[in-house]
Design an enzyme around this catalytic site. Sequence first.
Site, mmCIF file in Angstrom:
data_model
loop_
_atom_site.group_PDB
_atom_site.id
_atom_site.type_symbol
_atom_site.label_atom_id
_atom_site.label_comp_id
_atom_site.label_asym_id
_atom_site.label_seq_id
_atom_site.Cartn_x
_atom_site.Cartn_y
_atom_site.Cartn_z
ATOM 1 N N GLN A 8 -5.913 -8.886 3.263
ATOM 2 C CA GLN A 8 -5.491 -7.994 2.188
ATOM 3 C C GLN A 8 -4.454 -8.700 1.325
ATOM 4 O O GLN A 8 -3.608 -9.425 1.832
ATOM 5 C CB GLN A 8 -4.950 -6.668 2.727
ATOM 6 C CG GLN A 8 -3.712 -6.761 3.584
ATOM 7 C CD GLN A 8 -3.130 -5.393 3.879
ATOM 8 O OE1 GLN A 8 -3.321 -4.443 3.144
ATOM 9 N NE2 GLN A 8 -2.400 -5.289 4.976
ATOM 10 N N GLU A 32 -4.690 3.165 5.910
ATOM 11 C CA GLU A 32 -3.754 2.311 6.632
ATOM 12 C C GLU A 32 -2.679 3.140 7.325
ATOM 13 O O GLU A 32 -2.320 2.888 8.470
ATOM 14 C CB GLU A 32 -3.114 1.319 5.650
ATOM 15 C CG GLU A 32 -2.201 0.313 6.308
ATOM 16 C CD GLU A 32 -1.665 -0.703 5.309
ATOM 17 O OE1 GLU A 32 -1.278 -1.793 5.737
ATOM 18 O OE2 GLU A 32 -1.641 -0.406 4.098
ATOM 19 N N SER A 59 7.050 0.845 3.160
ATOM 20 C CA SER A 59 8.290 1.038 3.911
ATOM 21 C C SER A 59 8.532 2.519 4.186
ATOM 22 O O SER A 59 8.151 3.402 3.415
ATOM 23 C CB SER A 59 9.483 0.445 3.151
ATOM 24 O OG SER A 59 9.780 1.234 2.022
ATOM 25 N N ASN A 60 9.180 2.794 5.317
ATOM 26 C CA ASN A 60 9.385 4.182 5.720
ATOM 27 C C ASN A 60 10.265 4.946 4.745
ATOM 28 O O ASN A 60 10.128 6.170 4.598
ATOM 29 C CB ASN A 60 9.977 4.227 7.128
ATOM 30 C CG ASN A 60 8.933 3.926 8.189
ATOM 31 O OD1 ASN A 60 7.794 3.586 7.858
ATOM 32 N ND2 ASN A 60 9.296 4.048 9.447
#
Length: 387
Positions: A125, A243, A366-367
């Site tokens: 990817q 994802e 990112s969280n």
Amino acid sequence: MDLAYTPRQQAFRQEVREWLAAHVPAERLVTLERQDGFDQHVAWERELASGNWGMVTWPSEYGGRGLDLIEWLIFEEEYWAAGAPLRANQNGIFLLGPTIMEFGSDEQKARFLPPMARGEVIWAQAWSEPGAGSDMAAIKTTARRDGDHYVINGQKTWSSRASFADWGFGLFRTEEGSQRHKGLSFLLFDLNAPGITRRPIRQLHGDPGFAELFFDEVRVPVENRIAGEGEGWKVAMATAGFERGLMLRSPGRFQATAARLMALLREAADRASPGLREEVVRLWMGAQAYAYNTYQVAARIMAGGSIGAEASLNKIFWSELDRAMHRAAMHLLGPAAELQTLPDGRANEWLEGYIFSLSGPIYAGSNEIQRNITAERLLGLPRVGAG
């Protein structure tokens, strides 16, 4: 939701278990972040395909078994419980494959999916760029239309599996002067095409799990575009949903880790504090809770529903659970945690897993950004920093 398995599902579980018991390599494979290990994992992909296990939910004409999501979850539980290797083609089968299934033409499905299921073409990817990491809408790499081709110029970085893979997929700016989410297209490209330079990115342990990609007048056929020109952001967000949601990190992976963690606790019971024992049990419960939630989501999707922004919640939960489980293991191992080989001669798989788990809150979005998405879409709150 009925948590009881049907006789058919129970028979399927037994079939999977028996096949894996007969075929999973007895010795642990070398890391797929090295060429020799990557080759071993590709051979395993082809072994899976020999039993028609490449991607069980795909229709038979594309190399699958036509099974539903519940059966896929059963397969994944047995897969990870058997200690089977990581999937070298996870970017393909779990991310690109579902994307092509949803947005691709019949010709694209027939062309790309069967070789993917057979492990004949391994995918990388290519999202991030030096100035567009978590902010993927800042992509600048261009794909200029020239007749029946696009001509790509620019750079991608942190491209997963790109050191050794065969093909890649990513977002490219196909409309000159466009900004942010507009003017982007989703393209598939041969990593060995003229004009592509791969530069492996060596990590702290020296293995190149990622690569930079440089594009210099790379010609890609227009027929390799997924969906319409300028619709790349919509397609990429669907890929990101796969994802973060069900596919890339099935609950079976974390249930297997939780089971190993419980076994480690029993081995280290004499030196584990009450607080650490309680933490391990809590983490085991977290893995089970994630599994039950995933079954519920799968049942909803099978009934015609969708996952939507909940994919972001999933990603936050499994990434932080994985990190916490490996951190607990390091505490249980004590001074031996930093050794690559444990005192009893076993490879310290916990150390490798811990290092990788630290990246969980960053990759797949990112969280911090996932929390913003959740607040905005599920709770109706403004994003942090929004005017």
